[in-house]
Design a protein around this motif. Structure first.
Motif, short mmCIF file in Angstrom:
data_model
loop_
_atom_site.label_atom_id
_atom_site.label_comp_id
_atom_site.label_asym_id
_atom_site.label_seq_id
_atom_site.Cartn_x
_atom_site.Cartn_y
_atom_site.Cartn_z
N THR A 156 0.95 -1.08 -0.17
CA THR A 156 0.23 0.09 0.36
C THR A 156 0.74 0.73 -0.25
O THR A 156 0.81 2.37 -1.09
CB THR A 156 -1.13 -0.02 0.99
OG1 THR A 156 -2.13 -1.17 0.65
CG2 THR A 156 -1.79 1.28 1.53
N LEU A 199 1.90 1.99 -3.57
CA LEU A 199 0.58 2.28 -4.07
C LEU A 199 0.38 3.38 -4.27
O LEU A 199 0.04 4.45 -4.92
CB LEU A 199 -0.28 1.26 -3.92
CG LEU A 199 -0.27 -0.03 -5.02
CD1 LEU A 199 -1.55 -0.52 -4.44
CD2 LEU A 199 0.43 0.06 -6.43
N ASP A 217 -1.84 7.35 -8.28
CA ASP A 217 -3.63 7.74 -8.72
C ASP A 217 -3.98 6.52 -8.84
O ASP A 217 -3.16 5.86 -9.87
CB ASP A 217 -3.43 8.99 -9.39
CG ASP A 217 -3.72 9.39 -10.80
OD1 ASP A 217 -3.58 8.45 -11.70
OD2 ASP A 217 -2.99 10.41 -11.34
N GLU A 218 -5.42 6.73 -8.76
CA GLU A 218 -6.10 6.00 -9.16
C GLU A 218 -5.92 4.98 -10.85
O GLU A 218 -6.06 3.55 -11.66
CB GLU A 218 -7.53 5.73 -8.15
CG GLU A 218 -7.93 4.17 -8.41
CD GLU A 218 -9.64 4.58 -7.94
OE1 GLU A 218 -10.40 4.35 -8.39
OE2 GLU A 218 -9.45 4.96 -6.33
N ASP A 219 -5.80 5.41 -11.70
CA ASP A 219 -5.63 5.85 -13.16
C ASP A 219 -4.85 5.12 -13.28
O ASP A 219 -4.21 4.19 -14.08
CB ASP A 219 -6.16 6.82 -13.54
CG ASP A 219 -7.97 7.75 -13.39
OD1 ASP A 219 -8.43 6.95 -13.39
OD2 ASP A 219 -8.19 9.08 -13.95
N GLN A 220 -3.67 5.51 -12.72
CA GLN A 220 -2.06 4.81 -12.87
C GLN A 220 -1.86 3.37 -12.84
O GLN A 220 -1.49 2.75 -13.26
CB GLN A 220 -1.56 6.13 -12.49
CG GLN A 220 -1.29 7.22 -12.53
CD GLN A 220 -0.25 8.27 -12.18
OE1 GLN A 220 0.29 8.33 -10.89
NE2 GLN A 220 1.08 8.49 -13.67
N ILE A 221 -2.31 3.12 -11.17
CA ILE A 221 -2.81 1.97 -10.86
C ILE A 221 -2.82 1.33 -11.47
O ILE A 221 -3.09 0.41 -11.70
CB ILE A 221 -3.34 1.88 -9.51
CG1 ILE A 221 -2.55 2.81 -8.25
CG2 ILE A 221 -2.67 0.29 -8.99
CD1 ILE A 221 -2.70 3.38 -7.11
N GLU A 222 -4.42 1.57 -12.43
CA GLU A 222 -5.61 0.90 -12.68
C GLU A 222 -4.69 0.52 -14.48
O GLU A 222 -4.98 -0.76 -14.86
CB GLU A 222 -6.94 1.65 -13.40
CG GLU A 222 -7.47 0.20 -13.76
CD GLU A 222 -7.78 -1.01 -13.27
OE1 GLU A 222 -8.11 -1.91 -14.66
OE2 GLU A 222 -8.21 -1.08 -12.59
N GLN A 223 -4.09 1.47 -15.11
CA GLN A 223 -3.00 1.45 -16.30
C GLN A 223 -2.07 0.90 -16.12
O GLN A 223 -2.31 0.11 -16.62
CB GLN A 223 -2.92 2.34 -16.57
CG GLN A 223 -2.30 2.40 -18.41
CD GLN A 223 -2.50 3.72 -18.66
OE1 GLN A 223 -2.34 5.15 -17.15
NE2 GLN A 223 -1.80 4.29 -20.26
N ILE A 227 -1.61 -2.20 -13.48
CA ILE A 227 -2.75 -3.20 -13.13
C ILE A 227 -2.39 -4.45 -14.74
O ILE A 227 -2.53 -5.13 -15.46
CB ILE A 227 -2.97 -3.35 -12.61
CG1 ILE A 227 -2.59 -3.21 -11.19
CG2 ILE A 227 -4.03 -5.21 -12.67
CD1 ILE A 227 -3.31 -2.79 -9.64
N SER A 228 -3.08 -2.80 -15.19
CA SER A 228 -3.87 -3.55 -17.10
C SER A 228 -3.07 -3.36 -18.56
O SER A 228 -2.58 -5.12 -18.77
CB SER A 228 -5.04 -2.66 -17.51
OG SER A 228 -6.41 -2.63 -16.78
N GLU A 244 -1.38 -7.02 -16.75
CA GLU A 244 -1.59 -8.66 -17.32
C GLU A 244 -1.47 -8.35 -18.29
O GLU A 244 -2.22 -9.64 -18.88
CB GLU A 244 -3.40 -8.00 -16.05
CG GLU A 244 -3.26 -7.65 -15.00
CD GLU A 244 -4.41 -7.45 -14.62
OE1 GLU A 244 -5.57 -7.66 -13.64
OE2 GLU A 244 -5.61 -6.65 -15.09
#
Length: 150
Positions: free
Chosen positions: A117, A120, A124-130, A132-133, A136
């Motif tokens: 944590t 992270l 920001d949340e968008d950077q983390i999501e991008q 991880i995507s 993956e």
């Protein structure tokens, strides 16, 4: 391979080595004593499945069934997971996490969350999501075609 591609590959390899070694070491420290990182991974995978099999674990971990069998045997002996035979097909064996295994997993998982944590929070949340995507997607390419065009 052109110079730009070589530089990108070197940047990736440098970052990969630092991240995997340092985060891996921190995670190993946070996992319950007596539990290896491979065993934690197996508990995490079993925890997320309703009916988990050794075949699923071998495929998810990209290792042979004999490697999984050795880890599963140790987890069964430690009382962390249970084996159950399918009533309609006695050859089929399902793996489930035991009450003790669930407690050990929850504690280790909480420790791992506390380790990851703070890193992270720098994104920001968008950077983390991008991130991880994309990671993956790389994992899917590794599993399927090895990155080669089909």
């Amino acid at each position: 391979m052109n110079n730009e591609t070589a530089q990108l590959i070197n940047r990736y390899l440098d970052a990969y080595q630092i991240v995997t070694r340092r985060i891996g070491a921190r995670i190993r420290e946070g996992i319950a004593e007596g539990l290896t990182s491979d065993q934690f991974t197996i508990l995490r995978l079993i925890h997320g499945q309703e009916k988990c099999t050794s075949t699923f674990l071998a495929e998810a971990c990209c290792v042979g069934k004999s490697s999984i069998t050795a880890i599963v045997n140790r987890l069964v002996e430690a009382g962390l997971i249970d084996r159950t035979r399918d009533e309609s097909d006695r050859r089929q064996v399902y793996l489930t996490i035991s009450s003790l295994g669930s407690q050990v997993f929850d504690e280790a998982n909480q420790n791992v969350s506390e380790i990851l944590t703070p890193y992270l929070l720098h994104f920001d949340e968008d950077q983390i999501e991008q991130f991880i995507s994309m990671f993956e997607k790389l994992a899917d390419l590794m599993k399927e075609s090895g990155g080669q065009e089909e």
